[in-house]
Design an enzyme around this catalytic site. Sequence first.
Site, PDB file in Angstrom:
ATOM      1  CD  GLU A   1     -13.954  -0.318  -4.305  1.00 12.59           C
ATOM      2  OE1 GLU A   1     -14.140   0.890  -3.630  1.00 12.59           O
ATOM      3  OE2 GLU A   1     -13.158  -0.797  -4.641  1.00 12.59           O
TER       4      GLU A   1
ATOM      5  CD  GLU B   1      -9.498   3.284   6.782  1.00 18.82           C
ATOM      6  OE1 GLU B   1     -10.814   3.319   6.625  1.00 18.82           O
ATOM      7  OE2 GLU B   1      -8.775   3.841   5.904  1.00 18.82           O
TER       8      GLU B   1
ATOM      9  CG  HIS C   1      -4.697   5.178   4.067  1.00 20.99           C
ATOM     10  ND1 HIS C   1      -4.991   5.697   2.677  1.00 20.99           N
ATOM     11  CD2 HIS C   1      -5.798   4.465   4.497  1.00 20.99           C
ATOM     12  CE1 HIS C   1      -6.300   5.161   2.667  1.00 20.99           C
ATOM     13  NE2 HIS C   1      -6.849   4.414   3.718  1.00 20.99           N
TER      14      HIS C   1
ATOM     15  CE  LYS D   1     -10.178  -2.591  -2.837  1.00 23.65           C
ATOM     16  NZ  LYS D   1     -10.874  -1.269  -2.334  1.00 23.65           N
TER      17      LYS D   1
ATOM     18  CE  LYS E   1     -12.820  -4.181   3.555  1.00 19.57           C
ATOM     19  NZ  LYS E   1     -11.492  -3.425   3.362  1.00 19.57           N
TER      20      LYS E   1
ATOM     21  CG  ASN F   1     -13.964   4.138  -0.932  1.00 17.05           C
ATOM     22  OD1 ASN F   1     -12.917   3.446  -0.577  1.00 17.05           O
ATOM     23  ND2 ASN F   1     -14.522   3.719  -2.266  1.00 17.05           N
TER      24      ASN F   1
ATOM     25  CG  HIS G   1      -7.208   8.098  -1.945  1.00 14.93           C
ATOM     26  ND1 HIS G   1      -8.340   7.592  -2.450  1.00 14.93           N
ATOM     27  CD2 HIS G   1      -6.495   7.421  -1.228  1.00 14.93           C
ATOM     28  CE1 HIS G   1      -8.410   6.422  -1.911  1.00 14.93           C
ATOM     29  NE2 HIS G   1      -7.429   6.255  -1.195  1.00 14.93           N
TER      30      HIS G   1
ATOM     31  CG  HIS H   1     -10.700   6.358   1.969  1.00 13.41           C
ATOM     32  ND1 HIS H   1     -11.467   6.420   3.271  1.00 13.41           N
ATOM     33  CD2 HIS H   1     -10.089   5.306   2.168  1.00 13.41           C
ATOM     34  CE1 HIS H   1     -10.996   5.483   3.948  1.00 13.41           C
ATOM     35  NE2 HIS H   1     -10.053   4.649   3.219  1.00 13.41           N
TER      36      HIS H   1
ATOM     37  NE  ARG I   1      -5.042 -20.091 -15.592  1.00 14.92           N
ATOM     38  CZ  ARG I   1      -4.503 -21.193 -16.149  1.00 14.92           C
ATOM     39  NH1 ARG I   1      -4.383 -22.323 -15.355  1.00 14.92           N
ATOM     40  NH2 ARG I   1      -3.915 -21.150 -17.464  1.00 14.92           N
TER      41      ARG I   1
ATOM     42  NE  ARG J   1     -14.774  -3.877  -1.174  1.00 14.81           N
ATOM     43  CZ  ARG J   1     -14.206  -4.461  -0.936  1.00 14.81           C
ATOM     44  NH1 ARG J   1     -14.857  -6.023  -1.237  1.00 14.81           N
ATOM     45  NH2 ARG J   1     -13.045  -4.803  -0.314  1.00 14.81           N
TER      46      ARG J   1
HETATM   47  N1  LIG Z   1      -6.829  -4.306   0.153  1.00 14.63           N
HETATM   48  C1  LIG Z   1      -7.380  -3.133   0.869  1.00 14.63           C
HETATM   49  O1  LIG Z   1      -8.417  -3.507   0.943  1.00 14.63           O
HETATM   50  C2  LIG Z   1      -6.642  -2.310   1.629  1.00 14.63           C
HETATM   51  C3  LIG Z   1      -7.342  -1.402   2.474  1.00 14.63           C
HETATM   52  C4  LIG Z   1      -6.696  -0.292   3.201  1.00 14.63           C
HETATM   53  C5  LIG Z   1      -5.358  -0.422   2.981  1.00 14.63           C
HETATM   54  N2  LIG Z   1      -4.807  -1.144   2.048  1.00 14.63           N
HETATM   55  C6  LIG Z   1      -2.916  -1.222   1.894  1.00 14.63           C
HETATM   56  O2  LIG Z   1      -2.378  -1.293   3.062  1.00 14.63           O
HETATM   57  C7  LIG Z   1      -1.223  -0.593   3.158  1.00 14.63           C
HETATM   58  C8  LIG Z   1      -0.900   0.033   4.519  1.00 14.63           C
HETATM   59  O3  LIG Z   1      -1.036  -0.787   5.459  1.00 14.63           O
HETATM   60  P1  LIG Z   1      -0.344  -0.472   6.904  1.00 14.63           P
HETATM   61  O4  LIG Z   1      -0.641   0.679   7.424  1.00 14.63           O
HETATM   62  O5  LIG Z   1      -0.617  -1.769   7.734  1.00 14.63           O
HETATM   63  O6  LIG Z   1       1.092  -0.608   6.529  1.00 14.63           O
HETATM   64  P2  LIG Z   1       2.594  -1.427   6.397  1.00 14.63           P
HETATM   65  O7  LIG Z   1       2.129  -2.598   6.173  1.00 14.63           O
HETATM   66  O8  LIG Z   1       3.415  -0.567   5.523  1.00 14.63           O
HETATM   67  O9  LIG Z   1       3.067  -1.474   7.887  1.00 14.63           O
HETATM   68  C9  LIG Z   1       3.622  -0.079   8.421  1.00 14.63           C
HETATM   69  C10 LIG Z   1       4.857  -0.450   8.977  1.00 14.63           C
HETATM   70  O10 LIG Z   1       4.718  -1.235  10.268  1.00 14.63           O
HETATM   71  C11 LIG Z   1       5.461  -2.357  10.483  1.00 14.63           C
HETATM   72  N3  LIG Z   1       4.661  -3.397  11.307  1.00 14.63           N
HETATM   73  C12 LIG Z   1       3.808  -4.075  10.839  1.00 14.63           C
HETATM   74  N4  LIG Z   1       3.296  -4.741  11.692  1.00 14.63           N
HETATM   75  C13 LIG Z   1       4.074  -4.350  12.887  1.00 14.63           C
HETATM   76  C14 LIG Z   1       3.804  -4.940  14.381  1.00 14.63           C
HETATM   77  N5  LIG Z   1       3.090  -5.532  14.852  1.00 14.63           N
HETATM   78  N6  LIG Z   1       4.950  -4.075  15.027  1.00 14.63           N
HETATM   79  C15 LIG Z   1       5.824  -3.285  14.761  1.00 14.63           C
HETATM   80  N7  LIG Z   1       5.737  -2.885  13.279  1.00 14.63           N
HETATM   81  C16 LIG Z   1       4.995  -3.638  12.486  1.00 14.63           C
HETATM   82  C17 LIG Z   1       5.799  -2.798   8.956  1.00 14.63           C
HETATM   83  O11 LIG Z   1       6.931  -3.343   8.821  1.00 14.63           O
HETATM   84  C18 LIG Z   1       5.656  -1.360   7.987  1.00 14.63           C
HETATM   85  O12 LIG Z   1       6.970  -0.927   8.510  1.00 14.63           O
HETATM   86  C19 LIG Z   1      -1.111   0.411   1.939  1.00 14.63           C
HETATM   87  O13 LIG Z   1      -0.550  -0.496   1.137  1.00 14.63           O
HETATM   88  C20 LIG Z   1      -2.853   0.293   1.362  1.00 14.63           C
HETATM   89  O14 LIG Z   1      -2.952   0.351   0.005  1.00 14.63           O
HETATM   90  C21 LIG Z   1      -5.343  -2.041   1.348  1.00 14.63           C
END
Ligand SMILES: NC(=O)c1ccc[n+]([C@@H]2O[C@H](COP(=O)([O-])OP(=O)(O)OC[C@H]3O[C@@H](n4cnc5c(N)ncnc54)[C@H](O)[C@@H]3O)[C@@H](O)[C@H]2O)c1
Length: 367
Positions: free
Chosen positions: A239, A187, A266, A145, A229, A247, A254, A250, A123, A243
């Site tokens: 949210e 972003e 994204h 999140k 942020k 978006n 999306h 977005h 938990r 907050r």
């Molecule tokens: N929780 C939140 O508030 C929130 C906000 C925005 C996005 N997200 C989530 O984030 C995700 C997207 O994140 P992302 O764009 O970082 O994608 P990702 O985590 O898929 O990373 C993109 C690629 O880069 C590689 N990688 C990571 N760090 C690296 C580095 N330093 N050098 C080389 N390669 C590297 C990873 O292995 C992957 O192949 C989505 O799932 C989205 O839903 C969450």
Amino acid sequence: MTTASQVHARVPVRAEHEYDVLIGTDLLAELPALVGEAARVFLMHPPSLSARAREVAGTLTEAGYQVVTEELPDGEQAKTAETAARCWASLGRAAFTRTDVVIGLGGGATTDLAGFVAATWLRGVRVIQVPTTLLAMVDAAVGGKTGINTAEGKNLVGAFHSPSAVVCDLTWLRMLDAVDLRAGMAEVIKCGFIADPRILELVESDPEAALVPDGPVLTELVERAVRVKAEVVSADLKESSLREVLNYGHTFGHAIELHEGFRWRHGEAVAVGMVFVAELAHRAGLIDAELAERHRHVLDLVGLPTRYRAGTWDALRTAMSRDKKTRGATLRFVVLEGLARPTRLTGPDPALLEASYAAISEGSDDD
Ligand SMILES: NC(=O)c1ccc[n+]([C@@H]2O[C@H](COP(=O)([O-])OP(=O)(O)OC[C@H]3O[C@@H](n4cnc5c(N)ncnc54)[C@H](O)[C@@H]3O)[C@@H](O)[C@H]2O)c1
């Protein structure tokens, strides 16, 4: 020999508990102090960071911790119930207790999963996020999140679970693909439009410097975006209305992601989404043409897309009305009523929406 860590900034976030986002270079040495009292560390990472994860595990082992390393499937593939279950099994085998710590080392997909696993194990155990993509540093890893995807859609299962610390080591960005760095920049620029115009000035005055992984300009940009942020999240943990400003761009973004079957990054989709809402705000009489144009200009400077295919409006409109943030059938957008003055626009005239889409469609003369 380990390089001395350089903490450029510590940004506080006030959530269920207060935590810091550390921004700097070579921050590996900071980790043992952040792990603190725990006996065990569960280190989750994507395959692309295996070698680096071994270094992190080495540092923690030397500091006396028992480290269990979990290599995840890459990127979005990691955000599944199956992978979460695999992690729970590893935690069970390692007799992981409530005082132990999860570390999410990777992009947003990894930090989302790590946060979710930490939120659900016993938990809730502590999680330290070590984001390694620009998007994860300024967005995914900050704010609490967490979540995974299901066959029906993205991020449908999750929990709010704030990290105990976030470590943004900009040296990690040297390994990142230029395309991913640019996508994260969307972003950062978003934070410029909704809250901190200095971000826009920094990008506009030297876009190349803004994209140098651990250079001084990107360091300042990351700090500024994290502050935006952090302030929003501190004022509104769950949210609700405040907050929602995060978006910006977005809703339309999306819809593009959905329409492209998630083949667009994204950040690229959000970039086009911001130009769309800027056109919408202009047409609704909220901002002048110059501010709308500034969106196109600054995004263009860092190589982000500002246009989308013509002839797709009906599909995009349908996708927007299915967005989980839409209330009923009425479309709602975060728009600007001036620079750094976000507001909401509910149920805009369909003619304005179509005209805004026409203005961002490929082939339109609205350059
Ligand atoms: N929780 C939140 O508030 C929130 C906000 C925005 C996005 N997200 C989530 O984030 C995700 C997207 O994140 P992302 O764009 O970082 O994608 P990702 O985590 O898929 O990373 C993109 C690629 O880069 C590689 N990688 C990571 N760090 C690296 C580095 N330093 N050098 C080389 N390669 C590297 C990873 O292995 C992957 O192949 C989505 O799932 C989205 O839903 C969450």
